[in-house]
Design an enzyme around this catalytic site. Structure first.
Site, short mmCIF file in Angstrom:
data_model
loop_
_atom_site.label_atom_id
_atom_site.label_comp_id
_atom_site.label_asym_id
_atom_site.label_seq_id
_atom_site.Cartn_x
_atom_site.Cartn_y
_atom_site.Cartn_z
N ASP A 80 -17.82 -4.98 2.89
CA ASP A 80 -16.52 -4.75 2.59
C ASP A 80 -15.97 -3.63 3.67
OD1 ASP A 80 -17.59 -4.28 -0.96
OD2 ASP A 80 -16.75 -5.90 0.13
N1 LIG Z 1 -21.58 -10.00 3.90
C1 LIG Z 1 -20.92 -9.92 2.83
N2 LIG Z 1 -21.44 -10.36 1.78
C2 LIG Z 1 -20.30 -10.14 0.85
C3 LIG Z 1 -18.82 -9.61 0.73
C4 LIG Z 1 -19.09 -8.93 2.56
O1 LIG Z 1 -17.97 -8.43 2.59
N3 LIG Z 1 -20.15 -9.21 3.07
N4 LIG Z 1 -18.16 -8.89 -0.06
C5 LIG Z 1 -19.04 -9.27 -1.16
C6 LIG Z 1 -17.90 -8.83 -2.74
N5 LIG Z 1 -18.69 -7.90 -3.42
C7 LIG Z 1 -17.37 -7.00 -3.96
O2 LIG Z 1 -16.11 -6.87 -3.26
C8 LIG Z 1 -20.39 -7.07 -3.05
C9 LIG Z 1 -20.28 -8.73 -4.02
C10 LIG Z 1 -21.86 -8.33 -4.89
C11 LIG Z 1 -22.82 -6.99 -4.24
C12 LIG Z 1 -24.13 -6.81 -4.76
O3 LIG Z 1 -24.76 -5.90 -4.79
N6 LIG Z 1 -24.40 -7.84 -4.85
C13 LIG Z 1 -26.02 -8.56 -5.07
C14 LIG Z 1 -26.28 -9.20 -6.59
C15 LIG Z 1 -25.75 -8.84 -7.78
C16 LIG Z 1 -25.65 -9.63 -8.94
O4 LIG Z 1 -26.15 -10.94 -8.35
O5 LIG Z 1 -25.04 -9.88 -9.84
C17 LIG Z 1 -26.78 -8.80 -4.40
O6 LIG Z 1 -26.27 -10.24 -3.96
O7 LIG Z 1 -27.94 -8.67 -4.10
C18 LIG Z 1 -21.34 -5.68 -3.66
C19 LIG Z 1 -20.16 -6.68 -3.25
C20 LIG Z 1 -19.71 -10.58 -1.32
N7 LIG Z 1 -20.33 -10.91 -0.36
#
Ligand SMILES: Nc1nc2c(c(=O)[nH]1)N[C@@H](CN(C=O)c1ccc(C(=O)N[C@@H](CCC(=O)O)C(=O)O)cc1)CN2
Length: 309
Positions: free
Chosen positions: A253
């Site tokens: 983000d």
């Molecule tokens: N490398 C990036 N990936 C993503 C970004 C980014 O800016 N850089 N934006 C996110 C979207 N997002 C908030 O807008 C967000 C999505 C997911 C997570 C998170 O902690 N996900 C966990 C799993 C959650 C689940 O399984 O429900 C994870 O991936 O371990 C935080 C922020 C999209 N991707």
């Protein structure tokens, strides 16, 4: 600068374009984006070169960044010259000004792969805008780690690809990204849109998608990055919530911001109320950002963007 994994479509089109009959020649509309270290004479040189190709300029915007010393130009124009001829005219200008320059057929549609999870409101807004002709994108596939939104894809007659990701399983995430890469190649995707896709993309994938992956974050960044931003905001007692569309980078983000909107909230509202109010601006913010990208109005200026709206 709006980026694509392939050379600018005009070059591809030029390579296979047969000679267009004169009556259709006047319909050649193009967008030129040009970014280079600032100096005098850039606009004169570029518009002079277009004039020599009998160009009629419909829209021209430029900006010199005092912080980075970069100059940005976006010109929308008509010319009887072929894309191949225009590319040949651009080449010496790229060299003379050390410029990043791209030429796009104004009528070209951006091939966009949309990724989602369970929340469908931003996906719905994107697909509605596309169907209404307000978004110049083609959507060859919708990819999700859940099946909840498969009916929405079916309604819009768009292939839905379920690519599950097991929580806390790095091998599963790697397999999912391998599948995503296959889809990007198979469908010759220009742009990836994360429409409330709730998985963090790997550093490698972010590098490969630099400048051509857009995320909608449900907060007014830089406040409340990461997961559950409305709950973070409610805990903080904010009087405004918001949405931010930004390019995706490995810094969660933190990518260059493209569009933002805010909504007023009060002390009497719960975090759940914030979630509901936030939906009203998330979709429109994402649609605006995708449209600007698809119209080549967004140019990258380091960690920031220049948007010729
Ligand atoms: N490398 C990036 N990936 C993503 C970004 C980014 O800016 N850089 N934006 C996110 C979207 N997002 C908030 O807008 C967000 C999505 C997911 C997570 C998170 O902690 N996900 C966990 C799993 C959650 C689940 O399984 O429900 C994870 O991936 O371990 C935080 C922020 C999209 N991707």
């Amino acid at each position: 600068m709006s980026a694509s994994h392939r050379r600018s479509p005009s070059a591809d089109a030029a390579a296979c374009r047969t000679e267009t009959p004169p009556e259709a020649a006047q319909e050649r509309r193009h967008v030129l984006t040009f970014a280079c270290p600032d100096r005098r004479g850039i606009v004169h040189a570029v518009t002079g070169a277009l004039l020599e190709q009998d160009a009629d300029i419909a829209e021209s915007q430029q900006y010199g960044s005092p912080d980075t010393g970069m100059f940005f130009l976006r010109v929308e124009f008509r010319s009887p010259a072929s894309a191949e001829r225009l590319e040949a005219v651009l080449a010496p200008l790229r060299e003379r000004f050390a410029a990043r320059a791209s030429l796009w057929p104004a009528s070209a549609r951006t091939r966009t792969l949309i990724m989602c999870s369970k929340d469908g409101h931003t996906l719905n807004d994107l697909l509605f805008a596309r169907r209404a002709g307000a978004l110049p994108i083609d959507v060859p596939a919708i990819v999700s780690n859940h099946r909840d939104l498969e009916p929405l894809a079916a309604f819009h007659e768009i292939p839905f690809v379920h690519v599950p990701v097991a929580p806390g399983d790095p091998a599963s995430k790697r397999a999912a990204e391998d599948r995503l890469r296959q889809l990007l190649l198979e469908h010759e995707v220009d742009l990836v849109v994360l429409a409330r896709y709730m998985q963090i993309l790997s550093d490698e994938l972010c590098t490969d998608l630099a400048g051509r992956a857009i995320n909608i974050h449900h907060s007014f960044l830089p406040s409340f990055k990461g997961a559950r931003p409305y709950h973070q905001a409610h805990e903080r007692g904010v009087k405004l919530i918001g949405a931010t569309a930004h390019y995706v980078t490995s810094d969660l983000d933190e990518g260059p911001i493209i569009a933002q909107q805010v909504q007023p909230v009060t002390h009497a509202q719960t975090a759940a109320d914030f979630v509901e109010r936030g939906r009203e601006v998330e979709g429109s913010t994402l649609v605006r950002a995708v449209r600007w990208h698809a119209e080549h109005r967004v140019l990258l200026d380091g960690r920031r963007t220049v948007v010729f709206a």
